[in-house]
Scaffold this motif. Structure first.
Motif, PDB file in Angstrom:
ATOM      1  N   PHE A   4       0.849  -1.184   0.000  1.00 12.40           N
ATOM      2  CA  PHE A   4       0.000   0.000   0.000  1.00 12.40           C
ATOM      3  C   PHE A   4       0.888   1.238   0.000  1.00 12.40           C
ATOM      4  O   PHE A   4       1.925   1.278   0.656  1.00 12.40           O
ATOM      5  N   THR A   5       0.461   2.248  -0.719  1.00 16.89           N
ATOM      6  CA  THR A   5       1.158   3.527  -0.712  1.00 16.89           C
ATOM      7  C   THR A   5       0.214   4.589  -0.177  1.00 16.89           C
ATOM      8  O   THR A   5      -0.883   4.796  -0.708  1.00 16.89           O
ATOM      9  N   ASP A  10       1.187  16.484   3.216  1.00  7.72           N
ATOM     10  CA  ASP A  10       2.312  17.293   2.741  1.00  7.72           C
ATOM     11  C   ASP A  10       2.870  16.812   1.399  1.00  7.72           C
ATOM     12  O   ASP A  10       3.874  17.323   0.915  1.00  7.72           O
ATOM     13  N   GLY A  11       2.207  15.808   0.821  1.00  3.80           N
ATOM     14  CA  GLY A  11       2.625  15.310  -0.474  1.00  3.80           C
ATOM     15  C   GLY A  11       3.593  14.150  -0.431  1.00  3.80           C
ATOM     16  O   GLY A  11       3.867  13.517  -1.453  1.00  3.80           O
ATOM     17  N   SER A  12       4.119  13.853   0.734  1.00  2.00           N
ATOM     18  CA  SER A  12       5.042  12.720   0.859  1.00  2.00           C
ATOM     19  C   SER A  12       4.268  11.406   0.811  1.00  2.00           C
ATOM     20  O   SER A  12       3.048  11.373   1.010  1.00  2.00           O
TER      21      SER A  12
END
Length: 224
Positions: A4-5, A10-12
């Motif tokens: 899973f990602t 914050d976009g990380s």
């Protein structure tokens, strides 16, 4: 087992092979002026949490339909002075209405215009200009999931929106567990919205997940 990602605010991004969802439920009180501002202080959602402090007080219960049985519960357990406010025409089923009548619960069907005051000195104002003075108010509000992550992942949801889990806290998606009052077993009619059971759910799910990781030969990493 899939990978899973997670994309953070914050976009990380964080990659993981296991997830525990603990987003909880959000209460949605009746849209009456003054209700939301007093939610959890003088408008009480849970007689298990607040029943003792309202023992012997004058109480109002704002609910309709089968949820109006909350009035029967607080009348039986905590006070002889209970008024059920249905905020419009009653939709309480006949058998439940008979129970309320037998318990001596007064029913007011006039819509509520506002709730004013604080604990021990509350006023319900109705659209016909009448008022009702009460020490405390109970209201069982509908809830919605704290987030839609379970749906995004394709986990099965129960008809009331709770995440379906098994005895180990596992959802229907491999590698994803859910805990707290956002999830429940299918055999239960409702989730326990209490801190103690929620924390225990988290511990149980984490222990079983850790054991699963151990058996599968994966390494458990702690990110601080």
């Amino acid at each position: 087992m899939g990978l899973f990602t997670l994309t953070l605010d914050d976009g990380s991004a964080v990659a993981t092979s296991r997830l525990i969802l603990a987003g909880g439920q959000v209460d949605v009180p009746l849209d009456v002026p003054g209700m939301a501002q007093r939610w959890g202080s003088s408008v009480l959602h849970c007689p298990f949490c607040h029943g003792w402090e309202t023992t012997g007080r004058s109480l109002a219960v704002i609910n309709n339909g089968m949820e109006a049985m909350l009035a029967a519960y607080v009348r039986d357990r905590f006070s002889e002075d209970v008024v059920l406010c249905t905020n419009g025409p009653s939709t309480v089923p006949a058998p439940a209405a008979a129970i309320l009548t037998n318990l001596g619960v007064t029913v007011r069907e006039t819509p509520i215009a506002a709730v004013e005051g604080e604990l021990d000195a509350l006023t319900l104002r109705f659209t016909d200009g009448s008022t009702l003075e009460r020490d405390a108010i109970y209201h069982r509000a509908p809830t919605r999931p704290g987030n839609d992550l379970a749906a995004q992942l394709g986990a099965e949801l129960l008809p009331d929106g709770y995440i379906l889990v098994d005895e180990f806290g596992r959802t229907t998606v491999d590698g994803v567990s859910a805990v707290g009052d956002s999830a429940r077993l299918a055999a239960l009619s409702d989730a326990l919205t209490l801190v103690g059971p929620g924390a225990a759910d988290g511990v149980r799910a984490a222990v079983w997940m850790e054991q699963e990781l151990f058996r599968s030969g994966l390494t458990v990493a702690t990110v601080s």
